[in-house]
Design a protein around this motif. Structure first.
Motif, short mmCIF file in Angstrom:
data_model
loop_
_atom_site.label_atom_id
_atom_site.label_comp_id
_atom_site.label_asym_id
_atom_site.label_seq_id
_atom_site.Cartn_x
_atom_site.Cartn_y
_atom_site.Cartn_z
N ALA A 52 0.83 -1.21 0.00
CA ALA A 52 0.00 0.00 0.00
C ALA A 52 0.86 1.25 0.00
CB ALA A 52 -0.92 -0.01 1.22
N LEU A 53 1.94 1.25 0.78
CA LEU A 53 2.84 2.40 0.83
C LEU A 53 3.49 2.65 -0.53
CD1 LEU A 53 4.14 4.53 2.71
CD2 LEU A 53 5.95 2.86 3.16
N LEU A 54 3.93 1.60 -1.19
CA LEU A 54 4.55 1.74 -2.50
C LEU A 54 3.54 2.15 -3.56
CD1 LEU A 54 6.83 -1.42 -2.39
CD2 LEU A 54 7.62 0.95 -2.43
N SER A 55 2.27 1.86 -3.33
CA SER A 55 1.23 2.21 -4.29
C SER A 55 0.96 3.71 -4.31
CB SER A 55 -0.08 1.46 -3.97
OG SER A 55 0.09 0.08 -4.11
N VAL A 56 1.35 4.42 -3.25
CA VAL A 56 1.07 5.86 -3.19
C VAL A 56 1.75 6.61 -4.33
CG1 VAL A 56 1.34 7.94 -1.81
CG2 VAL A 56 0.60 5.81 -0.72
N PRO A 57 3.08 6.51 -4.53
CA PRO A 57 3.66 7.20 -5.69
C PRO A 57 3.22 6.58 -7.01
CG PRO A 57 5.33 5.88 -4.55
CD PRO A 57 4.11 5.90 -3.69
N ALA A 58 2.97 5.28 -7.05
CA ALA A 58 2.53 4.64 -8.29
C ALA A 58 1.14 5.11 -8.71
CB ALA A 58 2.54 3.12 -8.11
N TRP A 59 0.35 5.55 -7.75
CA TRP A 59 -1.04 5.95 -8.01
C TRP A 59 -1.13 7.07 -9.04
CZ3 TRP A 59 -4.97 3.19 -5.86
CH2 TRP A 59 -6.26 3.71 -5.96
N THR A 60 -0.16 7.96 -9.05
CA THR A 60 -0.20 9.13 -9.94
C THR A 60 0.54 8.91 -11.25
OG1 THR A 60 1.75 10.07 -8.85
CG2 THR A 60 -0.42 10.71 -8.00
N MET A 61 0.96 7.69 -11.52
CA MET A 61 1.69 7.42 -12.76
C MET A 61 0.76 7.62 -13.95
SD MET A 61 3.78 3.97 -13.80
CE MET A 61 2.27 3.01 -13.91
N ARG A 62 1.23 8.36 -14.94
CA ARG A 62 0.47 8.57 -16.16
C ARG A 62 0.64 7.36 -17.07
NH1 ARG A 62 2.62 13.81 -18.73
NH2 ARG A 62 1.01 13.31 -20.27
N THR A 63 -0.49 6.75 -17.43
CA THR A 63 -0.43 5.56 -18.26
C THR A 63 -0.21 5.93 -19.72
OG1 THR A 63 -2.83 5.58 -18.48
CG2 THR A 63 -1.89 4.23 -16.71
N GLU A 64 0.16 4.95 -20.52
CA GLU A 64 0.43 5.18 -21.93
C GLU A 64 -0.87 5.45 -22.67
OE1 GLU A 64 3.10 2.96 -25.35
OE2 GLU A 64 1.68 1.79 -24.18
N SER A 65 -0.84 6.37 -23.62
CA SER A 65 -1.99 6.64 -24.47
C SER A 65 -1.97 5.73 -25.68
CB SER A 65 -1.99 8.10 -24.92
OG SER A 65 -2.09 8.96 -23.81
N ALA A 66 -3.07 5.74 -26.44
CA ALA A 66 -3.14 4.92 -27.64
C ALA A 66 -2.04 5.32 -28.60
CB ALA A 66 -4.51 5.07 -28.30
N PRO A 67 -1.36 4.34 -29.22
CA PRO A 67 -0.27 4.67 -30.13
C PRO A 67 -0.77 5.35 -31.39
CG PRO A 67 -0.77 2.34 -30.26
CD PRO A 67 -1.59 2.89 -29.13
N ALA A 68 0.09 6.20 -31.95
CA ALA A 68 -0.24 6.83 -33.21
C ALA A 68 -0.21 5.80 -34.32
CB ALA A 68 0.75 7.96 -33.51
N ALA A 69 -0.94 6.08 -35.40
CA ALA A 69 -0.94 5.15 -36.53
C ALA A 69 0.46 5.04 -37.10
CB ALA A 69 -1.90 5.65 -37.61
N ALA A 70 0.85 3.82 -37.47
CA ALA A 70 2.18 3.60 -38.02
C ALA A 70 2.29 4.20 -39.40
CB ALA A 70 2.47 2.10 -38.09
N ALA A 71 3.45 4.73 -39.72
CA ALA A 71 3.68 5.29 -41.04
C ALA A 71 3.71 4.19 -42.07
CB ALA A 71 5.02 6.05 -41.07
N PRO A 72 3.23 4.47 -43.32
CA PRO A 72 3.27 3.45 -44.35
C PRO A 72 4.69 3.12 -44.75
CG PRO A 72 2.61 5.55 -45.29
CD PRO A 72 2.65 5.74 -43.80
N ALA A 73 4.87 1.91 -45.28
CA ALA A 73 6.20 1.50 -45.71
C ALA A 73 6.67 2.36 -46.86
CB ALA A 73 6.18 0.03 -46.12
N ALA A 74 7.96 2.64 -46.89
CA ALA A 74 8.50 3.46 -47.96
C ALA A 74 8.52 2.69 -49.25
CB ALA A 74 9.93 3.88 -47.60
N ALA A 75 8.18 3.38 -50.34
CA ALA A 75 8.23 2.74 -51.65
C ALA A 75 9.68 2.59 -52.07
CB ALA A 75 7.47 3.60 -52.66
N PRO A 76 10.00 1.53 -52.82
CA PRO A 76 11.37 1.36 -53.27
C PRO A 76 11.75 2.45 -54.25
CG PRO A 76 9.91 -0.24 -54.33
CD PRO A 76 9.10 0.45 -53.29
N ALA A 77 13.03 2.81 -54.23
CA ALA A 77 13.51 3.82 -55.17
C ALA A 77 13.35 3.31 -56.59
CB ALA A 77 14.98 4.11 -54.89
N ALA A 78 13.27 4.26 -57.53
CA ALA A 78 13.11 3.91 -58.93
C ALA A 78 14.22 2.96 -59.36
CB ALA A 78 13.14 5.18 -59.80
#
Length: 421
Positions: free
Chosen positions: A186-212
């Motif tokens: 319970a004591l250790l949970s006090v500082p952990a209580w305010t931890m900001r959780t991860e947000s939803a990840p941004a969409a991944a960038a599309p794969a790069a097209a091969p060079a000509a």
């Protein structure tokens, strides 16, 4: 970039806004969930044998129930990623963890204990996944040793809970040890209580097209290396958890008194810097070579108290075990991520978790004769894990193309999760 991975702005007087603020909050969460919620059972186990009439077989079953719960929690975090981004789930899991610890002394019924350890395992895994996701997401642009120090919270929790039991066993019983561990969580949970959780990840960038005129480069097939890594990490799950559950009891069997619990405190202290140190070695030298070295050191440490009697051997054993078990996980999961095998971290964690379930069950027949044979078997299993790591070294692809089937935009892709120890 999503809010969850932006570098936090410095706060006046500034620990909460500094990267170290995130490290400390995540470390507190890991200390509560893993160091106390999961591993406090190890130093309390001898007290339950002596005072609560817990048999060796029942003790193994309680350990297995905890590891089954942990697998459930890890899989939930893997397949329901929204759970890992919920502050409500984090806080509810911390509360359930404290309740499950505090309820252990209220009964002597093994069936109830099994349920409580199952719940403790599930919520400790949930907290672990949330804390690690937030830790790695928010520190992505900071030096790599910082997340390692966050993982050190596990060792700090082991040391604190072991020290608590060490002090209490001189004048209190097993019930007081569980209640005190609940208070510590319970004591250790006090500082952990305010931890900001991860947000939803941004969409991944599309794969790069091969060079000509060029060709899209593909990631090489890594099945054979991943197979060796999977075998090594699963075997490590079996061997390490036998030691992690019964090491104190094995030391107490040969050296009655407080030596076993004191050795467990030392294991926790040694674990605090281990993830950062092994990760640093893995960046400087070949990761499979460093993984092999860590497993060999761990096997020697586990076997030592069964082969050599006396306090010196017990303390060296505990130090070597504590200095390697978190580092092995860090190295193995990093290697799986490097190989870019599909769902590598989830698969490795599943194998590791299954190994942890099988470990106590595998040694249960040996416990009728004490704990030394079980510890020797654990060391042999870790040697087998080292042999698989040796196979991993052969032709290991140290350089890989960017993630994806085709060459990806630099910086693209989704960071891997690390859902379990």
């Amino acid at each position: 970039m999503s809010d969850s991975i932006q570098r936090p702005s410095a706060a006046p007087g500034g620990l909460p806004g500094s990267p170290w603020g995130h490290v400390l909050r995540a470390a507190a969460a890991l200390a509560a969930a893993m160091g106390v919620g999961r591993f406090v059972y190890t130093p309390i186990l001898p007290l339950m044998h002596a005072q609560a009439r817990l048999t060796a077989g029942a003790g193994a079953h309680l350990a297995t129930a905890n590891y089954v719960g942990y697998l459930v929690g890890a899989l939930a975090g893997t397949f329901l990623p929204q759970l890992t981004r919920s502050a409500a789930v984090l806080r509810g899991s911390l509360l359930l963890l404290v309740v499950s610890l505090a309820a252990m002394p209220l009964t002597r019924t093994t069936a109830v204990w099994l349920v409580l350890r199952l719940v403790a395992g599930a919520v400790s895994a949930t907290v672990f996944v949330i804390a690690v996701s937030a830790l790695l997401g928010r520190l992505r642009e900071h030096p790599a040793h910082l997340p390692g120090w966050g993982f050190g919270g596990i060792g700090a929790g082991i040391a604190l809970s072991g020290l608590l039991v060490l002090v209490l066993r001189g004048f209190a019983d097993w019930r007081a040890a569980w209640w005190a561990s609940a208070a510590l969580a319970a004591l250790l949970s006090v500082p952990a209580w305010t931890m900001r959780t991860e947000s939803a990840p941004a969409a991944a960038a599309p794969a790069a097209a091969p060079a000509a005129g060029g060709r899209a480069r593909t990631v090489p097939r890594t099945h054979r290396w991943f197979g060796a890594l999977f075998a090594s990490y699963t075997l490590e799950g079996v061997g390490y958890i036998i030691a992690g559950t019964f090491l104190v009891a094995a030391i107490d069997q040969g050296s009655p008194g407080r030596l076993g619990t004191g050795a467990w405190v030392l294991a926790g202290v040694a674990a605090v810097p281990s993830a950062a140190l092994w990760a640093g070695l893995g960046r400087r030298w070949s990761r499979p070579d460093v993984l092999l070295a860590a497993l060999v050191v761990q096997a020697a440490g586990i076997a030592l108290p069964a082969l050599v009697e006396g306090p010196a051997a017990a303390l060296v054993s505990a130090f070597l075990f504590g200095a390697t078990f978190i580092g092995v996980s860090t190295l193995a999961l990093a290697a799986g991520t490097h190989l870019r095998f599909p769902r590598a971290v989830a698969l490795l964690t599943a194998g590791y978790s299954v190994g942890q379930i099988l470990g106590p069950l595998a040694v249960e027949p040996l416990l009728r004769h004490g704990y030394r044979q079980a510890v020797v078997l654990a060391a042999l299993v870790v040697v087998a894990a080292a042999a698989a790591a040796f196979v991993l070294r052969v032709g290991f692809p140290h350089r890989m193309e960017p993630a994806g089937v085709r060459e990806a935009v630099p910086g693209g892709g989704t960071p891997a999760r690390i859902p379990g120890l």
